[in-house]
Design a protein around this motif. Sequence first.
Motif, PDB file in Angstrom:
ATOM      1  N   GLY A   1       0.731  -1.233  -0.174  1.00 31.88           N
ATOM      2  CA  GLY A   1      -0.144   0.126   0.111  1.00 31.88           C
ATOM      3  C   GLY A   1       0.901   1.428   0.084  1.00 31.88           C
ATOM      4  O   GLY A   1       0.579   2.472  -0.729  1.00 31.88           O
ATOM      5  N   GLN A   2       1.904   1.249   0.783  1.00 32.45           N
ATOM      6  CA  GLN A   2       2.972   2.277   0.702  1.00 32.45           C
ATOM      7  C   GLN A   2       3.760   2.640  -0.553  1.00 32.45           C
ATOM      8  O   GLN A   2       3.704   3.547  -0.865  1.00 32.45           O
ATOM      9  CB  GLN A   2       4.093   2.227   1.919  1.00 32.45           C
TER      10      GLN A   2
ATOM     11  N   GLU B   1       2.197   1.629  -3.399  1.00 32.64           N
ATOM     12  CA  GLU B   1       1.310   2.339  -4.401  1.00 32.64           C
ATOM     13  C   GLU B   1       0.868   3.895  -4.104  1.00 32.64           C
ATOM     14  O   GLU B   1       0.761   4.732  -5.082  1.00 32.64           O
ATOM     15  CB  GLU B   1      -0.107   1.537  -4.310  1.00 32.64           C
ATOM     16  N   ARG B   2       1.013   4.266  -2.819  1.00 28.54           N
ATOM     17  CA  ARG B   2       0.929   5.632  -2.540  1.00 28.54           C
ATOM     18  C   ARG B   2       1.951   6.540  -3.010  1.00 28.54           C
ATOM     19  O   ARG B   2       1.756   7.525  -3.512  1.00 28.54           O
ATOM     20  CB  ARG B   2       0.551   6.004  -0.959  1.00 28.54           C
ATOM     21  N   ARG B   3       3.090   5.974  -2.986  1.00 27.35           N
ATOM     22  CA  ARG B   3       4.333   6.427  -3.311  1.00 27.35           C
ATOM     23  C   ARG B   3       4.400   6.766  -4.921  1.00 27.35           C
ATOM     24  O   ARG B   3       4.757   7.895  -5.386  1.00 27.35           O
ATOM     25  CB  ARG B   3       5.726   5.925  -2.856  1.00 27.35           C
TER      26      ARG B   3
ATOM     27  N   GLU C   1       1.931   9.522  -5.665  1.00 29.70           N
ATOM     28  CA  GLU C   1       2.826  10.711  -5.418  1.00 29.70           C
ATOM     29  C   GLU C   1       3.488  11.340  -6.488  1.00 29.70           C
ATOM     30  O   GLU C   1       3.730  12.520  -6.750  1.00 29.70           O
ATOM     31  CB  GLU C   1       3.071  10.896  -3.960  1.00 29.70           C
TER      32      GLU C   1
END
Length: 215
Positions: free
Chosen positions: A13-14, A16-18, A21
């Motif tokens: 999940g991290q 994908e978030r990065r 961004e």
Amino acid sequence: MTKVDGRATRWAGQQERRRAEFVDAALAAIAEHGPDVSTEQIAERAGVARTRLYRHFSDAADLRRAIARRAAELVTADLAPLWHPEGSPNEMISTVISTHLRWLTEHAHLHRYLTRGVPDGPDVRGAIARHLSGLFTGYLTAFGLDPAPADTIAFGLVGYVESATTRWLDHPGTLTLPQLTAQLTGTIWAMLDHTLRAGGVELDPDRPLPLPEGL
């Protein structure tokens, strides 16, 4: 029962978030620097080193594909109200054209970036054309005509509008935006009218047209 690795899920999940961004930073860098934006400029906009950027993308092509995917999502969302148009044929066409032109002019750098090609990436033009193809299929079917030409018409019209708009963006001042919209609207109606008349259907382009059932 298989135990879910919570750490792996959180890490994914991290990641994908990065990635998201960095893609947003890339869109901002394209808007600022133009279609020739460099990876260094994208990394600078994201506030990271270029090497760190590639911890989240396998290579430049992977980054370009992610940018194209996000652009396809943005244009589809912006044009969403147009997939259930109302009014006369000319009003419907003019609304679609003016909205599409507005998106292209507001995202001119991104448009040029995408038209230079993204290997194996999402196709913004294709996304729009597929929506239009469904709309044309509904109308042709409602008129008792063969819907087979819908796909060719949709992709042909989107290609025509994109080509004409790109030329207009590269040579500002030749036509005003309202003039370009009127010109494209008239040409597109002529093409659609030809297809309808070939099937024995004649429409007044200025009379309201009901939306086919199911659309």
